[in-house]
Design a protein around this motif. Structure first.
Motif, PDB file in Angstrom:
ATOM      1  N   ASP A   1       0.823  -1.205   0.000  1.00 11.53           N
ATOM      2  CA  ASP A   1       0.000   0.000   0.000  1.00 11.53           C
ATOM      3  C   ASP A   1       0.858   1.257   0.000  1.00 11.53           C
ATOM      4  OD1 ASP A   1      -2.240  -1.575   0.041  1.00 11.53           O
ATOM      5  OD2 ASP A   1      -2.647  -1.315   2.182  1.00 11.53           O
TER       6      ASP A   1
ATOM      7  N   TYR B   1       0.835   3.899  -3.120  1.00 12.69           N
ATOM      8  CA  TYR B   1       0.002   5.089  -2.923  1.00 12.69           C
ATOM      9  C   TYR B   1       0.649   6.252  -2.179  1.00 12.69           C
ATOM     10  CZ  TYR B   1      -3.367   1.487  -4.183  1.00 12.69           C
ATOM     11  OH  TYR B   1      -4.033   0.463  -4.825  1.00 12.69           O
TER      12      TYR B   1
ATOM     13  N   GLU C   1      -0.121   9.569  -3.754  1.00 15.84           N
ATOM     14  CA  GLU C   1      -1.507  10.039  -3.868  1.00 15.84           C
ATOM     15  C   GLU C   1      -1.676  11.282  -3.001  1.00 15.84           C
ATOM     16  OE1 GLU C   1      -3.489   8.885  -5.973  1.00 15.84           O
ATOM     17  OE2 GLU C   1      -3.043   6.761  -6.325  1.00 15.84           O
TER      18      GLU C   1
ATOM     19  N   GLY D   1      -7.061  14.193  -4.415  1.00 12.02           N
ATOM     20  CA  GLY D   1      -7.243  13.328  -5.577  1.00 12.02           C
ATOM     21  C   GLY D   1      -6.364  13.661  -6.761  1.00 12.02           C
TER      22      GLY D   1
ATOM     23  N   LYS E   1      -3.257   6.270  -8.984  1.00  9.51           N
ATOM     24  CA  LYS E   1      -4.677   5.980  -9.134  1.00  9.51           C
ATOM     25  C   LYS E   1      -5.567   7.209  -9.021  1.00  9.51           C
ATOM     26  CE  LYS E   1      -4.152   1.419  -9.245  1.00  9.51           C
ATOM     27  NZ  LYS E   1      -4.479   0.585 -10.410  1.00  9.51           N
TER      28      LYS E   1
ATOM     29  N   LEU F   1      -6.423   8.534  -6.178  1.00  8.50           N
ATOM     30  CA  LEU F   1      -7.268   8.338  -5.002  1.00  8.50           C
ATOM     31  C   LEU F   1      -7.361   9.629  -4.197  1.00  8.50           C
ATOM     32  CD1 LEU F   1      -5.983   4.859  -3.722  1.00  8.50           C
ATOM     33  CD2 LEU F   1      -7.879   5.338  -5.296  1.00  8.50           C
ATOM     34  N   ALA F   2      -8.432   9.763  -3.434  1.00 13.08           N
ATOM     35  CA  ALA F   2      -8.636  10.972  -2.643  1.00 13.08           C
ATOM     36  C   ALA F   2      -9.099  10.617  -1.243  1.00 13.08           C
ATOM     37  CB  ALA F   2      -9.657  11.888  -3.309  1.00 13.08           C
TER      38      ALA F   2
ATOM     39  N   ASP G   1      -9.888   7.183   0.895  1.00 19.63           N
ATOM     40  CA  ASP G   1      -9.674   6.071  -0.038  1.00 19.63           C
ATOM     41  C   ASP G   1      -8.187   5.734  -0.129  1.00 19.63           C
ATOM     42  OD1 ASP G   1     -12.338   5.768  -0.587  1.00 19.63           O
ATOM     43  OD2 ASP G   1     -12.307   7.007  -2.393  1.00 19.63           O
ATOM     44  N   ILE G   2      -7.345   6.695   0.232  1.00 17.89           N
ATOM     45  CA  ILE G   2      -5.903   6.446   0.286  1.00 17.89           C
ATOM     46  C   ILE G   2      -5.608   5.697   1.587  1.00 17.89           C
ATOM     47  CG2 ILE G   2      -3.606   7.498   0.245  1.00 17.89           C
ATOM     48  CD1 ILE G   2      -4.971  10.060  -0.853  1.00 17.89           C
TER      49      ILE G   2
ATOM     50  N   ARG H   1      -0.884   7.721   3.554  1.00 20.23           N
ATOM     51  CA  ARG H   1      -1.123   9.127   3.902  1.00 20.23           C
ATOM     52  C   ARG H   1      -0.090   9.625   4.899  1.00 20.23           C
ATOM     53  NH1 ARG H   1      -6.618   7.271   4.964  1.00 20.23           N
ATOM     54  NH2 ARG H   1      -6.721   8.460   6.908  1.00 20.23           N
TER      55      ARG H   1
END
Length: 352
Positions: free
Chosen positions: A258, A262, A265, A269, A274, A276-277, A280-281, A286
């Motif tokens: 992950d 990501y 990200e 978004g 991807k 992602l926003a 969803d991340i 994050r």
């Protein structure tokens, strides 16, 4: 010699049991719950024989009291009873008793039942020790694997290897602060932290799939090269996805996947790969995003000078709610000094 604690209000029963066991065990007797608990304050027997029918505090309540003590929460307890009541036996077993011995006491049967439970307890202790040793061994193997992969990455690109080590430290600081602040109490558990700290150094693994012309280019990348460089998150994510398919989702590699996929990200978004926003991340990505960008900003590149700690923090805070999760940034604001201290330690190591 193993110690047997016998709790029974009947002097006759205590003498009978003690005579049957004295040649085999160190036998201690107590004629009440109060007396037993007083003994247990300073001693931990290997097994306890407990009468059910006692005045004041019966065997069931005494068992609860014994189980509430940390030192005897797992000590085998065998009930002694003159009754032939199935409901009572079920109740006792539900409370945590391991067996029943019926009165009148038969010495040989009593010794055999005690021996069986002691052997089971010893076996369980040994099994738990083996499991702990194997778990530690697996953890060492996982740590060695991550270190080896990072060593290979550093051989390929020393700049990326150093970035990985620094980012992992910043990530650890932020993760610990989020845990302490209870920002994500349901998500950040001790096990989750271990998994994330083990997996974070693999976030740039995909850069091994980037050509030397792009990865090691001494000047700023062209738009086409930048687009190719961005594929490192997909390369790393895919490689770790294959690993997860082999070992299963409960491995730290699922969190590493992950983070590899990501960590670029953005909260609004606008990131990649991807787009992602928000939530969803994955949380791990994050958190890592903040540490990753901080190190990128404060590190020198052939095409740019390193920003100061203060400038980097200012840029990060400007992206609060745009690139980064506002709840994470709220905690980051409070620990920027810890990032500065870690950065200074890396600078000292580089000069040494």
């Amino acid at each position: 010699m193993e110690t047997v604690l016998i709790i029974d209000d009947s002097g006759i029963n205590l003498r009978t049991a003690k005579e049957a066991l004295d040649d085999y065990y160190n036998v201690v007797t107590a004629n009440s719950c109060k007396m037993a608990l007083r003994y247990l304050e300073k001693h931990t027997p290997d097994i306890i024989l407990l009468d059910i029918q006692m005045p004041e505090v019966d065997g069931f309540e005494t068992l609860k009291a014994i189980r509430s003590l940390p030192q005897t929460e797992d000590t085998p307890i065998i009930f002694l009873t003159a009754q032939d009541n199935v409901a009572d036996e079920i109740h006792g077993l539900e409370l945590g008793a391991v067996d029943y011995i019926h009165k009148p006491l038969q010495p040989q049967i009593m010794r055999m039942r005690i021996r069986t439970q002691l052997d089971l307890a010893h076996y369980q202790d040994h099994l738990e020790e083996i499991i702990m040793q194997k778990t530690e061994q697996v953890a060492r193997v996982e740590t060695a694997l991550v270190a080896s992969l990072n060593d290979l990455l550093e051989i390929r690109d020393g700049m990326t290897g150093s970035h990985v080590r620094r980012t992992a430290k910043y990530f650890e600081i932020l993760l610990n602060a989020l845990d302490k602040a209870h920002t994500f109490p349901d998500a950040i558990t001790p096990d989750y932290k271990v998994r994330l700290l083990r997996g974070a150094p693999l976030h740039d693994l995909g850069k091994v799939g980037i050509s030397d012309n792009t990865l090691l280019k001494p000047s700023r990348l062209s738009p086409e090269e930048m687009e190719f460089m961005r594929q490192h998150s997909t390369f790393g994510g895919q490689a770790l996805t294959h690993a997860v398919e082999i070992v299963g989702e409960d491995s730290f590699l699922s969190d590493a996947r992950d983070m590899a996929y990501y960590h670029h990200e953005k909260w609004d978004g606008s990131g990649y790969p991807k787009g992602l926003a928000g939530e969803d991340i994955p949380l791990s990505a994050r958190i890592l995003a903040v540490a990753d960008v901080y190190d990128a900003l404060t590190s020198q590149r052939s095409y740019k000078d390193a920003f100061s700690h203060e400038k980097a923090v200012s840029i990060l805070l400007d992206e609060d709610g745009t690139s980064f999760d506002p709840r994470i940034m709220q905690v980051f604001r409070q620990i920027t000094d810890e990032f500065a201290q870690a950065k200074a330690s890396f600078s000292s190591e580089a000069k040494a």
